[in-house]
Design a protein around this motif. Sequence first.
Motif, PDB file in Angstrom:
ATOM      1  N   LEU A  27       1.369  44.221  53.133  1.00 53.67           N
ATOM      2  CA  LEU A  27       1.681  43.508  51.903  1.00 53.67           C
ATOM      3  C   LEU A  27       1.776  44.519  50.773  1.00 53.67           C
ATOM      4  O   LEU A  27       0.796  45.185  50.450  1.00 53.67           O
ATOM      5  N   ASN A  28       2.960  44.661  50.218  1.00 52.63           N
ATOM      6  CA  ASN A  28       3.190  45.592  49.113  1.00 52.63           C
ATOM      7  C   ASN A  28       3.174  44.810  47.811  1.00 52.63           C
ATOM      8  O   ASN A  28       3.918  43.841  47.653  1.00 52.63           O
ATOM      9  N   MET A  29       2.321  45.241  46.894  1.00 51.37           N
ATOM     10  CA  MET A  29       2.174  44.559  45.610  1.00 51.37           C
ATOM     11  C   MET A  29       2.550  45.500  44.482  1.00 51.37           C
ATOM     12  O   MET A  29       2.182  46.665  44.495  1.00 51.37           O
ATOM     13  N   ASN A  30       3.282  44.952  43.527  1.00 50.13           N
ATOM     14  CA  ASN A  30       3.739  45.737  42.388  1.00 50.13           C
ATOM     15  C   ASN A  30       3.425  44.951  41.109  1.00 50.13           C
ATOM     16  O   ASN A  30       4.042  43.913  40.854  1.00 50.13           O
ATOM     17  N   PHE A  31       2.468  45.419  40.342  1.00 46.14           N
ATOM     18  CA  PHE A  31       2.074  44.736  39.117  1.00 46.14           C
ATOM     19  C   PHE A  31       2.904  45.171  37.913  1.00 46.14           C
ATOM     20  O   PHE A  31       2.816  44.559  36.842  1.00 46.14           O
ATOM     21  N   ALA A  32       3.730  46.202  38.063  1.00 50.44           N
ATOM     22  CA  ALA A  32       4.521  46.728  36.955  1.00 50.44           C
ATOM     23  C   ALA A  32       5.445  45.686  36.315  1.00 50.44           C
ATOM     24  O   ALA A  32       5.519  45.623  35.085  1.00 50.44           O
ATOM     25  N   PRO A  33       6.165  44.847  37.079  1.00 50.73           N
ATOM     26  CA  PRO A  33       7.038  43.865  36.426  1.00 50.73           C
ATOM     27  C   PRO A  33       6.287  42.924  35.483  1.00 50.73           C
ATOM     28  O   PRO A  33       6.768  42.633  34.389  1.00 50.73           O
ATOM     29  N   LEU A  34       5.119  42.477  35.880  1.00 51.06           N
ATOM     30  CA  LEU A  34       4.322  41.603  35.011  1.00 51.06           C
ATOM     31  C   LEU A  34       3.810  42.367  33.787  1.00 51.06           C
ATOM     32  O   LEU A  34       3.874  41.867  32.663  1.00 51.06           O
ATOM     33  N   ILE A  35       3.313  43.566  34.024  1.00 49.25           N
ATOM     34  CA  ILE A  35       2.755  44.377  32.933  1.00 49.25           C
ATOM     35  C   ILE A  35       3.845  44.706  31.910  1.00 49.25           C
ATOM     36  O   ILE A  35       3.629  44.589  30.697  1.00 49.25           O
ATOM     37  N   GLU A  36       5.021  45.063  32.394  1.00 47.25           N
ATOM     38  CA  GLU A  36       6.115  45.414  31.487  1.00 47.25           C
ATOM     39  C   GLU A  36       6.689  44.190  30.782  1.00 47.25           C
ATOM     40  O   GLU A  36       6.942  44.217  29.578  1.00 47.25           O
ATOM     41  N   ARG A  37       6.878  43.107  31.515  1.00 48.37           N
ATOM     42  CA  ARG A  37       7.461  41.886  30.929  1.00 48.37           C
ATOM     43  C   ARG A  37       6.600  41.334  29.794  1.00 48.37           C
ATOM     44  O   ARG A  37       7.100  40.885  28.766  1.00 48.37           O
ATOM     45  N   PHE A  38       5.288  41.370  29.958  1.00 49.39           N
ATOM     46  CA  PHE A  38       4.381  40.801  28.958  1.00 49.39           C
ATOM     47  C   PHE A  38       3.717  41.870  28.086  1.00 49.39           C
ATOM     48  O   PHE A  38       2.810  41.563  27.328  1.00 49.39           O
ATOM     49  N   ASN A  39       4.167  43.127  28.231  1.00 47.04           N
ATOM     50  CA  ASN A  39       3.685  44.239  27.410  1.00 47.04           C
ATOM     51  C   ASN A  39       2.144  44.319  27.416  1.00 47.04           C
ATOM     52  O   ASN A  39       1.512  44.404  26.354  1.00 47.04           O
ATOM     53  N   LEU A  40       1.563  44.300  28.599  1.00 48.60           N
ATOM     54  CA  LEU A  40       0.107  44.337  28.738  1.00 48.60           C
ATOM     55  C   LEU A  40      -0.378  45.765  28.561  1.00 48.60           C
ATOM     56  O   LEU A  40       0.154  46.690  29.174  1.00 48.60           O
ATOM     57  N   ARG A  41      -1.412  45.933  27.742  1.00 50.25           N
ATOM     58  CA  ARG A  41      -1.961  47.254  27.456  1.00 50.25           C
ATOM     59  C   ARG A  41      -3.475  47.187  27.374  1.00 50.25           C
ATOM     60  O   ARG A  41      -4.052  46.145  27.131  1.00 50.25           O
ATOM     61  N   GLY A  42      -4.098  48.352  27.535  1.00 52.65           N
ATOM     62  CA  GLY A  42      -5.551  48.438  27.347  1.00 52.65           C
ATOM     63  C   GLY A  42      -6.342  47.825  28.482  1.00 52.65           C
ATOM     64  O   GLY A  42      -5.967  47.905  29.643  1.00 52.65           O
ATOM     65  N   LYS A  43      -7.416  47.180  28.138  1.00 54.15           N
ATOM     66  CA  LYS A  43      -8.364  46.616  29.100  1.00 54.15           C
ATOM     67  C   LYS A  43      -7.962  45.177  29.438  1.00 54.15           C
ATOM     68  O   LYS A  43      -7.907  44.320  28.563  1.00 54.15           O
ATOM     69  N   PHE A  44      -7.651  44.931  30.721  1.00 59.87           N
ATOM     70  CA  PHE A  44      -7.300  43.589  31.170  1.00 59.87           C
ATOM     71  C   PHE A  44      -7.407  43.508  32.689  1.00 59.87           C
ATOM     72  O   PHE A  44      -7.403  44.523  33.383  1.00 59.87           O
ATOM     73  N   CYS A  45      -7.489  42.297  33.197  1.00 57.66           N
ATOM     74  CA  CYS A  45      -7.451  42.040  34.640  1.00 57.66           C
ATOM     75  C   CYS A  45      -6.395  40.991  34.935  1.00 57.66           C
ATOM     76  O   CYS A  45      -6.140  40.106  34.118  1.00 57.66           O
TER      77      CYS A  45
END
Length: 118
Positions: A27-45
């Motif tokens: 299972l290959n998981m890529n969190f980059a599309p979500l992080i980039e789409r919603f501009n997530l930065r800093g401390k988060f889960c």
Amino acid sequence: MLTPAIIEKTAPRQFKLLYPHLPEFELNMNFAPLIERFNLRGKFCLLHWQAKPFGLRRWGIYDGEKDSYCSTAWQSLEIKAGKIQCLQVDENIIKSVPTAVLYFPGCEISHQGFVSIN
């Protein structure tokens, strides 16, 4: 009892989940599309239900600040975070998983006999 999975980091924000007794499974998981789409930065889960393998799926947690990933059974997951948002990207455009997560801003993962989102 769930069989332990092997988690390999394949690139920044990307992980591979393997099971020793299922050599054909990956299972290959890529969190980059979500992080980039919603501009997530800093401390988060980001919390998600793993796409597969059926019967062995667990909750998966990505720690944005540490760029780390772990998975756990529901009985071993504790959520202490106050604020939660649902995030989802268009599955017709983004072909990687996960495409939907629960977002916990200002949180991190801790391991103390169980997995906790603080």
